[in-house]
Enzyme design. Structure first.
Site, short mmCIF file in Angstrom:
data_model
loop_
_atom_site.label_atom_id
_atom_site.label_comp_id
_atom_site.label_asym_id
_atom_site.label_seq_id
_atom_site.Cartn_x
_atom_site.Cartn_y
_atom_site.Cartn_z
N TYR A 1 16.77 -27.54 11.45
CA TYR A 1 16.37 -27.61 10.04
C TYR A 1 14.86 -27.69 9.86
CZ TYR A 1 21.02 -27.74 8.04
OH TYR A 1 22.27 -27.39 7.62
N ASP B 1 26.60 -33.38 11.68
CA ASP B 1 27.09 -32.64 12.85
C ASP B 1 26.05 -31.69 13.45
OD1 ASP B 1 26.91 -30.63 11.01
OD2 ASP B 1 28.96 -29.93 11.25
#
Ligand code: NAD
Ligand code: G6P
Ligand code: MN
EC number: 3.2.1.-
Length: 440
Positions: A263, A170
């Site tokens: 990330y 997600d």
């Protein structure tokens, strides 16, 4: 219209109530006749299940609801398995985060040594779910978002190559919601994107509206200033996530021709992350004190009152991608979605056996990959290193190899040397002895 039967694996997850509410809100698009919960922790699952039983009775009394720890009951007569298990739960997430920090290395749920440790626990758990599904409902599909998705996906590719499992994350959806907000669009679905990478390790290379207008120049101007840190209506973003969204500005600066996944901060700025971490209070602690306490508290309150009427549990709207994915399979919608799939030439200058995150057209026979062509040297270099970490971790699990797991940790960009890798590994082995295969 056919009505579907679903099992949520990891029924005791903090995300389960939000997903149930989301499914109930989308019944016109995706009708459901049965929802089952499966977990291997009966006590934890029961708290969530008792509340969801009340929610379902109040909102859609026709749906048959079952919760169980018995695989046969759970996996028989289902069309979709929605899997979000956390093997070892938050107690082990806390260790994944704190052990590397003791050695001066960042501690994160899915990145670096913590992600590798979590992967070594998840592989067996997810393979077991795949086997239950194939035994009891061989025509079902598994929509998997159990983490670490990159390692789990590589493990299922190696060990269950023909299984009907779709791995999805997600994070790109959350970032696209923010991009759409920055661009003043009504929906992220107004954007058509090109994207490549590994899970929690990717880049957008092209973003256009439906008329084909390039949206990247306008986005670049904004991201260069604030990263992805924008207000999203109805979303109360926690401080640590806001830091991550802001840090995307610095990640973007390293290659302003693309838009980064958040990330990447762990791989490009590991020193910054360590400096801004509290080794005694990590994200696992925040989640236990925040989301877990809230969700379980609300569920207990619903059960005590016997109604969900004034509950503060909310629909997890952004989880509606799960309905999009299930509908794509069920109704052959051919929706374009980012999935984690075997590369097989889609990124032409990258390992064909790598599990990559790229746009796919999803229909009733699964995903069709959209070719992303050649990727630049910078990303290719990073991805080759990271995919090797993921592949070595899976090989270490399969072979029970200490050597390969040491190599995997050594190769992570977040780790400075083989000696630090070994020290972390030895601590992780001790902490994970109830979960990992024995390493020789
Ligand atoms: P959680 O600990 O609240 O829930 C996980 C549940 O899984 C627990 O109830 C636990 O008992 C159960 N479980 C553990 N091992 C099991 C097994 N072998 N079989 C059956 N059940 C098992 O965790 P959470 O924070 O709600 O997250 C759940 C999962 O979803 C995690 O893997 C998390 O990383 C993942 N997640 C993924 C995405 C994504 O983008 N892919 C987004 C959010 C969360
Ligand atoms: C994003 C990622 C997930 C990850 C989650 C962690 O949604 O895509 O893969 O599990 O963040 O969130 P948390 O609030 O548990 O730190
Ligand atoms: Mn994710």
């Amino acid at each position: 219209m056919k009505k579907f039967s679903i099992v949520v694996a990891g029924g005791g997850s903090t995300f389960t109530p939000g997903i149930v509410l989301m499914l109930l809100e989308n019944l016109d698009k995706f009708p459901i006749r049965q929802i089952k919960f499966y977990d291997n922790d009966a006590e934890r699952q029961e708290v969530i299940a008792k509340a969801c039983d009340i929610i379902i009775k109040e909102k859609a009394p026709d749906i048959n609801f079952v919760y169980t720890t018995d695989p046969e009951t759970a996996f028989t007569d289902v069309d979709f398995v929605m899997a979000h298990i956390r093997v070892g739960k938050y107690a082990m997430r806390e260790k994944d985060e704190k052990i590397p920090l003791r050695h001066g290395v960042l501690g994160q749920e899915t990145c670096g040594p913590g992600g590798i440790a979590y992967g070594m626990r998840s592989i067996g758990g997810v393979i077991e779910l795949v086997d239950f599904m194939e035994k009891y409902s061989p025509n079902a599909w598994m929509l998997n978002y159990s983490n670490p998705a990159a390692i789990v996906a590589e493990a299922t590719r190696r060990l269950r190559p023909n299984s009907k499992i779709l791995n999805i994350c997600d994070m790109p959806i959350g970032i696209e919601l923010r991009m759409a907000e920055m661009l003043g669009l009504k929906s992220r679905k107004e954007m058509v994107v090109r994207y490549f990478g590994l899970n929690h390790f990717g880049w957008w290379t092209d973003i256009r509206d439906k008329q084909g207008n390039d949206l990247m120049p306008a986005l670049r101007e904004k991201v260069a200033k604030v990263g992805y840190n924008v207000e999203i209506e109805g979303e109360n973003t926690e401080a640590s996530w806001n830091d991550t969204f802001t840090k995307a500005k610095d990640v973007f600066a390293v290659d302003p021709t693309t838009m980064p996944n958040t990330y990447l901060k762990y791989y490009l700025f590991p020193d910054y992350v360590v400096k801004h971490s509290n080794p005694n209070h990590t994200r696992a602690n925040e989640v236990m004190e925040g989301r877990e306490k809230f969700v379980f508290g609300e569920c207990r309150a619903i059960t005590e009152k016997g109604t969900a009427k004034d509950s503060k549990l909310h629909v997890d709207d952004h989880a509606s991608y799960i309905v999009d994915l299930a509908r794509a399979i069920a109704y052959n919608t051919k929706e374009r979605m980012l999935l984690i799939v075997e590369n097989d030439g889609a990124i032409s200058n990258f390992d064909p056996t790598a599990m990559v995150e790229i746009p796919c057209i999803v229909g009733s026979n699964g995903p069709e990959k959209i070719v992303q062509g050649k990727i630049p040297q910078f990303q290719k270099g990073l991805m080759e290193q990271q995919v090797s970490v993921e592949k070595l971790t899976v090989e270490a699990w399969i072979e029970g190899s200490y050597q390969k797991l040491w190599q995997a940790i050594t190769l992570s960009r977040t780790v400075p040397s083989a000696s630090v890798a070994k020290a972390i590994l030895d601590d992780l082995i001790e902490a994970n002895k109830d979960f990992w295969p024995v390493l020789k």
